[in-house]
Write a protein that holds these residues in place. Structure first.
Motif, short mmCIF file in Angstrom:
data_model
loop_
_atom_site.label_atom_id
_atom_site.label_comp_id
_atom_site.label_asym_id
_atom_site.label_seq_id
_atom_site.Cartn_x
_atom_site.Cartn_y
_atom_site.Cartn_z
N LEU A 102 1.05 -1.26 -0.08
CA LEU A 102 0.09 -0.05 0.14
C LEU A 102 0.97 1.48 0.25
N LYS A 103 2.29 1.04 0.56
CA LYS A 103 2.99 2.12 0.16
C LYS A 103 3.14 2.54 -0.91
N LEU A 104 3.03 1.71 -1.78
CA LEU A 104 3.57 1.81 -3.46
C LEU A 104 2.62 2.94 -3.72
N ASN A 105 1.65 3.43 -3.09
CA ASN A 105 0.53 3.69 -3.69
C ASN A 105 1.23 5.27 -4.41
N GLY A 106 0.32 5.52 -5.74
CA GLY A 106 1.02 6.57 -6.53
C GLY A 106 2.03 5.83 -7.75
N ALA A 107 2.91 5.12 -7.09
CA ALA A 107 4.41 4.62 -8.03
C ALA A 107 3.82 4.33 -9.36
N CYS A 108 4.73 4.56 -10.39
CA CYS A 108 4.30 3.84 -11.75
C CYS A 108 2.43 3.87 -12.43
N GLY A 109 2.26 5.13 -11.40
CA GLY A 109 1.05 5.40 -12.20
C GLY A 109 0.29 4.08 -11.54
N MET A 110 -0.07 3.61 -10.43
CA MET A 110 -0.78 2.64 -10.50
C MET A 110 -1.54 2.69 -8.14
N TRP A 152 -1.72 -2.59 -6.71
CA TRP A 152 0.46 -3.44 -6.22
C TRP A 152 0.03 -4.73 -6.02
N ILE A 153 -1.31 -4.42 -5.02
CA ILE A 153 -1.55 -5.48 -4.00
C ILE A 153 -2.06 -6.85 -5.16
N PHE A 154 -3.13 -6.52 -5.97
CA PHE A 154 -2.99 -7.69 -6.76
C PHE A 154 -2.00 -8.30 -8.07
N LEU A 155 -0.89 -6.84 -8.12
CA LEU A 155 0.04 -7.80 -9.60
C LEU A 155 0.85 -8.72 -9.10
N VAL A 156 1.40 -7.68 -7.88
CA VAL A 156 2.46 -8.40 -6.32
C VAL A 156 2.53 -10.23 -6.34
N GLU A 157 1.12 -9.73 -5.55
CA GLU A 157 0.63 -10.87 -5.46
C GLU A 157 0.69 -12.11 -6.53
N GLY A 158 -0.22 -11.32 -7.21
CA GLY A 158 -0.27 -12.62 -8.05
C GLY A 158 0.74 -12.92 -8.81
N LEU A 159 1.91 -12.62 -9.06
CA LEU A 159 3.45 -12.46 -9.53
C LEU A 159 4.17 -14.04 -8.30
N ILE A 160 3.93 -13.34 -7.13
CA ILE A 160 4.21 -14.15 -5.99
C ILE A 160 3.85 -15.47 -6.28
N THR A 161 2.19 -15.58 -6.86
CA THR A 161 1.51 -17.41 -7.07
C THR A 161 2.16 -18.36 -8.06
N LEU A 162 2.56 -16.94 -9.23
CA LEU A 162 2.47 -18.17 -10.23
C LEU A 162 4.24 -18.66 -10.70
N PHE A 163 5.30 -17.75 -8.83
CA PHE A 163 6.33 -18.53 -8.76
C PHE A 163 6.56 -19.92 -7.56
N ILE A 164 5.16 -19.65 -6.77
CA ILE A 164 4.58 -20.89 -6.21
C ILE A 164 4.71 -21.78 -7.17
N PHE A 182 -6.22 3.79 12.84
CA PHE A 182 -5.42 3.49 12.42
C PHE A 182 -5.48 3.83 11.34
N ASP A 183 -4.04 4.00 10.80
CA ASP A 183 -4.23 4.58 8.80
C ASP A 183 -4.42 2.69 8.24
N ALA A 184 -4.35 2.44 7.22
CA ALA A 184 -4.41 1.74 6.49
C ALA A 184 -3.15 0.56 6.49
N VAL A 185 -2.51 1.29 6.59
CA VAL A 185 -1.00 -0.16 6.64
C VAL A 185 -1.11 -0.44 7.58
N LYS A 186 -0.98 0.25 8.87
CA LYS A 186 -1.26 -0.30 10.14
C LYS A 186 -2.34 -1.58 10.41
N ALA A 187 -3.47 -0.59 9.75
CA ALA A 187 -5.12 -1.48 10.52
C ALA A 187 -4.56 -2.67 9.66
N ASN A 188 -3.96 -2.80 8.08
CA ASN A 188 -3.54 -4.33 7.86
C ASN A 188 -2.06 -5.02 8.25
#
Length: 482
Positions: free
Chosen positions: A194-202, A207-219, A316-322
């Motif tokens: 969530l801290k990547l919010n805004g990075a690369c326009g995303m 970012w959550i969906f993208l990175v965690e989906g790629l982790i699944t493909l590696f697994i 709490f903010d979104a990061v700390k809540a998660n």
């Protein structure tokens, strides 16, 4: 003999009216102390591989709770009620594909089918990052459900072929550790993403969906290369037939100790027919287990999906809540292993399912009646306690049901049915917490307490049924001896 109302220690095949066992094929037990070492070796090889795959499944299925704390509703111009529809479609896709998935797995083998599922849902999970409308979101959710459907019962069936019946409860729980670890750890991963919010326009949720989906493909790649093809066959794909996890002696012990415990497992791949499905559906005992999961998981599904949102509402903010969401799930892993170990040691399962549900009933009631003017950390503590039992009642119920399945076909279909029930609970549970009820969700919590109470009654009734069947079987046996 224990007189506890939920005592099923002495319930045997005569109670469940199973057909007589097949001959043991002339197998002679020519091992003793070696068995414990071999079983531990299977534990250290097989369970981590399956648990990591389950980690990927839960990460991609459950990250919607973290996504809800981001800006997905604003970016897609939708409400949380519409997010709930997507969760329902995911569960519906899983339900519809559970039994067909089991039939296919029995035909082509677990390694090929389970590996294919991992890659399929990994691709769908990854491309969720690029949805830009409500219809696209719905399509990806139902596709994710279709691809994930059947993975849990297929993996549970495959796991059962490696172990004796009285070893299954603990191993089933260890397998589910992948799900629990994912629920806890993916919250931490999501908090970082969530801290990547805004990075690369995303946005952060993309970012959550993208990175965690790629982790699944590696697994998926790791799983395909390392999983053994069948019980006793320790040659993974990465070995290219040149080596095995087990020596010939160890493979001999692995196969034969299981066959001596249950000769029906000698059939290898089985054919599941419509008659097998119908015979399983007709058994009231199995359907009671299925209904128990359906009811108990409905309350659980609603609460866990909105736990990060409830914590965020405390200030709490979104990061700390998660990040805080992960704490009770890690605690639940300790709770579950204690209950599972007790199940296998005492050979009693019903009392521990009831204990897990009792925790839910009491803790949900405490959450519902907690003081809204208490300190931030006090209210967080109540939410954490309500999540410590997590889905332990469902996991223990799966082991309870599996122990009394009489044939491989029945076990495969029964596991599919109970997981279907858990996902049907997701359909209902997704509608318990409504937008109009935020942020306290008093109506949703009232419903959760009531549903958990109903599941407590159902568990008590099922345990009592096992008890009276055991008493009847013992009396019949005594009459026959006299």
């Amino acid at each position: 003999m224990s007189e506890g109302i939920l005592d099923e220690k002495y319930i045997g095949e005569q109670v469940t009216s199973s057909p007589p066992s097949e001959p043991d094929h002339g197998i002679v037990k020519d091992w003793d102390e070696e068995e414990s070492a071999v079983r531990r070796k299977v534990d250290f090889i097989l369970i981590p591989i399956l648990a990591v795959a389950f980690f990927a499944l839960q990460m991609d299925r459950g990250n919607i709770s973290a996504v809800l704390t981001s800006t997905i509703t604003k970016d897609l111009n939708i409400t949380t009620n519409q997010i709930n529809i997507g969760s329902q479609l995911l569960s519906a896709g899983i339900v519809l594909s559970e039994i067909p998935s089991n039939i296919i797995m029995q035909r082509i083998g677990p390694r090929i089918w389970l590996s294919g599922q991992l890659f399929a849902w990994g691709l769908v999970a990854t491309f969720q990052a690029f949805v830009s409308s409500f219809p696209a979101y719905l399509v990806t959710r139902i596709l994710l459900g279709f691809c994930e459907g059947g993975f849990i019962p297929c993996a549970l069936y495959y796991l059962s072929t490696w172990y004796k019946k009285d070893e299954t409860s603990l191993r089933t729980s260890l397998f589910f550790y992948g799900q629990m670890f994912a629920s806890a750890t993916s919250s931490l991963i999501s908090a970082g993403l969530l801290k990547l919010n805004g990075a690369c326009g995303m946005e952060g949720w993309r970012w959550i969906f993208l990175v965690e989906g790629l982790i699944t493909l590696f697994i998926g790649i790791v799983f395909t290369l390392l999983v053994p093809p069948s019980a006793g066959d320790g040659r993974p794909l990465i070995a290219g037939g040149r080596w095995s996890y087990f020596t010939e002696r160890e493979s001999h012990i692995i196969r034969n100790r299981v066959l001596l415990d249950d000769p029906r497992k000698a059939t290898g791949h089985i054919q599941i027919t419509g008659k097998d499905i119908w015979q399983t559906l007709k058994q009231g005992r199995i359907m009671q287990h299925v209904f128990l999961t359906l009811v108990s998981m409905t309350a659980f599904q609603g609460i866990t999906q909105y736990t990060p949102s409830m914590i965020k509402a405390l200030g709490f903010d979104a990061v700390k809540a998660n990040a805080l969401t992960s704490v009770p799930v890690y605690c639940s892993m300790v709770w579950l292993v204690i209950l599972s170990y007790a199940c296998d040691k005492t050979k009693h399962r019903g009392p521990f399912v009831l204990l897990a549900i009792t925790w839910n009933v009491i803790s949900y009631a405490c959450l519902r009646t907690s003081n809204p003017h208490a300190s931030q950390w006090h209210r967080y503590g109540v939410i954490a306690i309500a999540n410590i039992s997590y889905c332990s009642m469902h996991i223990l119920n799966v082991g309870w049901l599996s122990f009394y399945c009489r044939t491989p076909q029945e076990r495969s279909v029964a596991m599919a049915l109970v997981v279907m029930a858990a996902n049907c609970a997701g359909i209902a549970g997704s509608q318990i917490f409504r937008t109009s009820d935020a942020p306290k969700y008093l109506h949703g919590l009232t419903a959760s307490v009531s549903i958990a109470g109903v599941s407590w009654v159902l568990c008590l009734a099922l345990g009592a049924q096992y008890y009276f069947r055991r008493e009847k079987a013992v009396a019949t046996d005594d009459e026959a001896k006299n």
